[in-house]
Design a protein around this motif. Sequence first.
Motif, PDB file in Angstrom:
ATOM      1  N   THR A   1      -8.393   1.434  17.474  1.00 34.92           N
ATOM      2  CA  THR A   1      -7.453   1.782  16.395  1.00 34.92           C
ATOM      3  C   THR A   1      -6.345   0.730  16.363  1.00 34.92           C
ATOM      4  OG1 THR A   1      -7.880   4.094  16.919  1.00 34.92           O
ATOM      5  CG2 THR A   1      -6.038   3.628  15.459  1.00 34.92           C
ATOM      6  N   SER A   2      -6.114   0.143  15.167  1.00 29.40           N
ATOM      7  CA  SER A   2      -5.088  -0.905  15.125  1.00 29.40           C
ATOM      8  C   SER A   2      -4.068  -0.753  14.007  1.00 29.40           C
ATOM      9  CB  SER A   2      -5.746  -2.290  15.049  1.00 29.40           C
ATOM     10  OG  SER A   2      -6.715  -2.315  14.045  1.00 29.40           O
ATOM     11  N   LEU A   3      -4.294   0.154  13.073  1.00 30.48           N
ATOM     12  CA  LEU A   3      -3.402   0.204  11.898  1.00 30.48           C
ATOM     13  C   LEU A   3      -3.312   1.621  11.344  1.00 30.48           C
ATOM     14  CD1 LEU A   3      -1.849  -1.284   9.557  1.00 30.48           C
ATOM     15  CD2 LEU A   3      -4.076  -1.596   8.464  1.00 30.48           C
ATOM     16  N   VAL A   4      -2.125   1.964  10.851  1.00 30.98           N
ATOM     17  CA  VAL A   4      -1.922   3.205  10.092  1.00 30.98           C
ATOM     18  C   VAL A   4      -1.498   2.811   8.685  1.00 30.98           C
ATOM     19  CG1 VAL A   4      -0.553   5.324   9.894  1.00 30.98           C
ATOM     20  CG2 VAL A   4      -1.257   4.489  12.164  1.00 30.98           C
ATOM     21  N   CYS A   5      -2.169   3.387   7.680  1.00 25.94           N
ATOM     22  CA  CYS A   5      -1.792   3.149   6.277  1.00 25.94           C
ATOM     23  C   CYS A   5      -1.246   4.434   5.680  1.00 25.94           C
ATOM     24  CB  CYS A   5      -2.996   2.715   5.449  1.00 25.94           C
ATOM     25  SG  CYS A   5      -3.595   1.077   5.819  1.00 25.94           S
ATOM     26  N   LEU A   6      -0.025   4.389   5.198  1.00 29.73           N
ATOM     27  CA  LEU A   6       0.555   5.526   4.484  1.00 29.73           C
ATOM     28  C   LEU A   6       0.651   5.178   2.998  1.00 29.73           C
ATOM     29  CD1 LEU A   6       3.550   6.518   6.833  1.00 29.73           C
ATOM     30  CD2 LEU A   6       1.144   7.223   6.966  1.00 29.73           C
ATOM     31  N   GLU A   7       0.819   6.196   2.170  1.00 28.53           N
ATOM     32  CA  GLU A   7       0.953   6.001   0.729  1.00 28.53           C
ATOM     33  C   GLU A   7       2.176   6.785   0.254  1.00 28.53           C
ATOM     34  OE1 GLU A   7      -3.008   6.214  -1.121  1.00 28.53           O
ATOM     35  OE2 GLU A   7      -2.059   7.257  -2.790  1.00 28.53           O
ATOM     36  N   ASN A   8       3.051   6.152  -0.516  1.00 29.38           N
ATOM     37  CA  ASN A   8       4.255   6.831  -1.007  1.00 29.38           C
ATOM     38  C   ASN A   8       4.676   6.198  -2.320  1.00 29.38           C
ATOM     39  OD1 ASN A   8       6.239   8.815  -0.644  1.00 29.38           O
ATOM     40  ND2 ASN A   8       7.697   7.369   0.233  1.00 29.38           N
ATOM     41  N   THR A   9       4.662   6.989  -3.428  1.00 25.31           N
ATOM     42  CA  THR A   9       4.197   8.342  -3.533  1.00 25.31           C
ATOM     43  C   THR A   9       2.675   8.357  -3.409  1.00 25.31           C
ATOM     44  OG1 THR A   9       3.832   8.338  -5.948  1.00 25.31           O
ATOM     45  CG2 THR A   9       6.056   8.707  -5.200  1.00 25.31           C
ATOM     46  N   THR A  10       2.110   9.532  -3.182  1.00 19.15           N
ATOM     47  CA  THR A  10       0.657   9.621  -3.124  1.00 19.15           C
ATOM     48  C   THR A  10       0.105   9.722  -4.544  1.00 19.15           C
ATOM     49  OG1 THR A  10       0.631  12.034  -3.022  1.00 19.15           O
ATOM     50  CG2 THR A  10       0.777  10.843  -0.921  1.00 19.15           C
ATOM     51  N   ASN A  11      -1.019   9.072  -4.762  1.00 23.15           N
ATOM     52  CA  ASN A  11      -1.635   9.099  -6.091  1.00 23.15           C
ATOM     53  C   ASN A  11      -2.452  10.379  -6.249  1.00 23.15           C
ATOM     54  OD1 ASN A  11      -3.384   8.777  -8.266  1.00 23.15           O
ATOM     55  ND2 ASN A  11      -3.670   6.600  -7.944  1.00 23.15           N
ATOM     56  N   LYS A  12      -3.487  10.511  -5.435  1.00 27.00           N
ATOM     57  CA  LYS A  12      -4.345  11.700  -5.523  1.00 27.00           C
ATOM     58  C   LYS A  12      -3.595  12.977  -5.118  1.00 27.00           C
ATOM     59  CE  LYS A  12      -9.238  12.443  -4.948  1.00 27.00           C
ATOM     60  NZ  LYS A  12     -10.450  12.306  -4.136  1.00 27.00           N
ATOM     61  N   GLY A  13      -2.525  12.799  -4.373  1.00 29.67           N
ATOM     62  CA  GLY A  13      -1.697  13.939  -3.968  1.00 29.67           C
ATOM     63  C   GLY A  13      -0.681  14.344  -5.026  1.00 29.67           C
ATOM     64  N   GLY A  14      -0.761  13.739  -6.213  1.00 28.06           N
ATOM     65  CA  GLY A  14       0.098  14.175  -7.309  1.00 28.06           C
ATOM     66  C   GLY A  14       1.523  13.676  -7.235  1.00 28.06           C
ATOM     67  N   GLY A  15       1.702  12.446  -6.786  1.00 24.23           N
ATOM     68  CA  GLY A  15       3.049  11.869  -6.779  1.00 24.23           C
ATOM     69  C   GLY A  15       3.950  12.461  -5.722  1.00 24.23           C
ATOM     70  N   ALA A  16       3.345  13.025  -4.675  1.00 26.54           N
ATOM     71  CA  ALA A  16       4.139  13.618  -3.587  1.00 26.54           C
ATOM     72  C   ALA A  16       4.847  12.521  -2.800  1.00 26.54           C
ATOM     73  CB  ALA A  16       3.240  14.434  -2.665  1.00 26.54           C
ATOM     74  N   CYS A  17       6.006  12.874  -2.243  1.00 22.27           N
ATOM     75  CA  CYS A  17       6.827  11.898  -1.512  1.00 22.27           C
ATOM     76  C   CYS A  17       6.959  12.305  -0.053  1.00 22.27           C
ATOM     77  CB  CYS A  17       8.240  11.833  -2.073  1.00 22.27           C
ATOM     78  SG  CYS A  17       8.330  11.521  -3.829  1.00 22.27           S
ATOM     79  N   TYR A  18       6.865  11.327   0.816  1.00 19.45           N
ATOM     80  CA  TYR A  18       7.115  11.547   2.241  1.00 19.45           C
ATOM     81  C   TYR A  18       8.575  11.862   2.494  1.00 19.45           C
ATOM     82  CZ  TYR A  18       2.752  10.095   4.502  1.00 19.45           C
ATOM     83  OH  TYR A  18       1.470  10.035   4.968  1.00 19.45           O
ATOM     84  N   ASP A  19       8.795  12.659   3.540  1.00 14.20           N
ATOM     85  CA  ASP A  19      10.114  12.817   4.131  1.00 14.20           C
ATOM     86  C   ASP A  19      10.288  11.610   5.055  1.00 14.20           C
ATOM     87  OD1 ASP A  19      12.272  13.425   5.690  1.00 14.20           O
ATOM     88  OD2 ASP A  19      11.646  15.483   6.110  1.00 14.20           O
ATOM     89  N   ILE A  20      11.343  10.850   4.846  1.00 16.57           N
ATOM     90  CA  ILE A  20      11.511   9.610   5.628  1.00 16.57           C
ATOM     91  C   ILE A  20      11.588   9.899   7.127  1.00 16.57           C
ATOM     92  CG2 ILE A  20      14.027   9.447   5.419  1.00 16.57           C
ATOM     93  CD1 ILE A  20      12.446   6.300   4.614  1.00 16.57           C
ATOM     94  N   GLU A  21      12.042  11.088   7.494  1.00 14.57           N
ATOM     95  CA  GLU A  21      12.090  11.473   8.914  1.00 14.57           C
ATOM     96  C   GLU A  21      10.688  11.474   9.527  1.00 14.57           C
ATOM     97  OE1 GLU A  21      14.761  11.807  10.787  1.00 14.57           O
ATOM     98  OE2 GLU A  21      15.893  11.262   8.984  1.00 14.57           O
ATOM     99  N   GLU A  22       9.708  11.941   8.764  1.00 10.45           N
ATOM    100  CA  GLU A  22       8.329  11.965   9.266  1.00 10.45           C
ATOM    101  C   GLU A  22       7.816  10.535   9.415  1.00 10.45           C
ATOM    102  OE1 GLU A  22       7.091  14.917  10.188  1.00 10.45           O
ATOM    103  OE2 GLU A  22       5.399  13.847  11.090  1.00 10.45           O
ATOM    104  N   ILE A  23       8.191   9.675   8.485  1.00  7.85           N
ATOM    105  CA  ILE A  23       7.776   8.270   8.578  1.00  7.85           C
ATOM    106  C   ILE A  23       8.345   7.642   9.857  1.00  7.85           C
ATOM    107  CG2 ILE A  23       7.952   5.986   7.501  1.00  7.85           C
ATOM    108  CD1 ILE A  23       7.890   7.334   4.775  1.00  7.85           C
ATOM    109  N   LEU A  24       9.596   7.962  10.174  1.00  6.43           N
ATOM    110  CA  LEU A  24      10.211   7.416  11.392  1.00  6.43           C
ATOM    111  C   LEU A  24       9.456   7.896  12.635  1.00  6.43           C
ATOM    112  CD1 LEU A  24      13.983   7.738  10.410  1.00  6.43           C
ATOM    113  CD2 LEU A  24      12.652   5.629  10.630  1.00  6.43           C
ATOM    114  N   LYS A  25       9.008   9.151  12.613  1.00  5.49           N
ATOM    115  CA  LYS A  25       8.221   9.676  13.746  1.00  5.49           C
ATOM    116  C   LYS A  25       6.875   8.952  13.849  1.00  5.49           C
ATOM    117  CE  LYS A  25      10.084  14.343  13.514  1.00  5.49           C
ATOM    118  NZ  LYS A  25       9.720  15.659  12.962  1.00  5.49           N
ATOM    119  N   ILE A  26       6.273   8.700  12.690  1.00  2.00           N
ATOM    120  CA  ILE A  26       4.991   7.979  12.690  1.00  2.00           C
ATOM    121  C   ILE A  26       5.201   6.570  13.248  1.00  2.00           C
ATOM    122  CG2 ILE A  26       3.201   6.972  11.183  1.00  2.00           C
ATOM    123  CD1 ILE A  26       3.514   9.488   9.394  1.00  2.00           C
ATOM    124  N   LYS A  27       6.335   5.976  12.889  1.00  2.00           N
ATOM    125  CA  LYS A  27       6.646   4.629  13.401  1.00  2.00           C
ATOM    126  C   LYS A  27       6.718   4.634  14.937  1.00  2.00           C
ATOM    127  CE  LYS A  27       8.076   0.349  13.366  1.00  2.00           C
ATOM    128  NZ  LYS A  27       7.167  -0.731  12.926  1.00  2.00           N
TER     129      LYS A  27
END
Length: 340
Positions: A131-157
């Motif tokens: 495993t070498s990479l994580v790809c996130l999408e913001n906003t999500t297309n198929k998810g209907g323009g949903a937006c990440y909570d930046i706090e969750e992105i920081l945890k993923i980081k």
Amino acid sequence: MIIDLRSDTVTKPTSGMMDAIMSAQTGDDVYKEDPTVNALEQKMATLFGMDTALFFPTGSMANQAAIKLHTQPSEQLICDKWAHVYNYEGGGVSFNSGVSCKLVDGVRGMITAKQVLESINPPDFYHSPLTSLVCLENTTNKGGGACYDIEEILKIKQVCKQNNLGLHLDGARLMNAIVANNEDTKAYGGVFDTISVCLSKGLGAPMGTVLLGSNALMKNAIRVRKVLGGGMRQIGFMAAAGLYAMDHQVARLEIDHQRAKEISDTLAILPYIKMVEPTQTNIVIFYLEDHLNQNVFMDCLAKKNIRISNMGHGKLRVVTHHDYTQEMHDRFLQTLIAYK
Ligand SMILES: *Cc1c(COP(=O)(O)O)cnc(C)c1O
């Protein structure tokens, strides 16, 4: 009057944008001699607080190049099961990079740090792909323009850091998320290793995506772009459209979001609608009641010159954009209310 709500890519340049295109200074961008492309790349890098940027013809090519920069053949990336990089880039992940995808069962196209952690193959276990990479999408297309909570992105980081994984953002509609949530572009620049930002979606340019990243990672980006056939010559005409979009068509995304919310609220109380997804930005996803035929519904709208998208599995999609006017909006809402 045709009301085209299939996508925010159907927009035409405004007269202001056409003026910017017509008066652009250009040069050969393959030699990095196009001043307008250079200005756009510089502006975007500065805006996001990242080292450098590169102009690509499409979002798919920018994402594919980013994946190539982060991975080696045989490796694996982690993404949501609805990710654009997995579903809508023609299988490019395997074709271009020889990489597989570990699909995560997220919510509306968004995944959590816990899910990322659980999806990492043990690096010493040589039977499974590294495993070498994580790809996130913001906003999500198929998810209907949903937006990440930046706090969750920081945890993923944090998870990425601890496990030596790259972190790429497919930010085709990142400006929608930033406007909707009143966020800071630099907050994104500070957390992701690479970010793609489309100028041809809600921002309304005819083409173009910018890929942002650190000098170390992006060193090879221009070579990868060349290999993918994406070296362009006097493309400053299109970079001028992108610059114009960034200067004049970002704040107005709010209007698209407001109209999408009004469509969503209207659909929610109509008897023939089974469900509407929460609407955070410019995409509305909804489902008809089970006994109704989607094609009949779409044909009926088509007869009134209204076009929407069928996303399969019962999903219907509406996307608001720059060329969707208040007059069209009023007419669309009336048509929905009158539908029997
Ligand atoms: C549109 C889009 C892209 C890029 O698509 P292109 O048509 O190649 O420009 C990438 N990711 C997402 C989420 C998109 O919606």
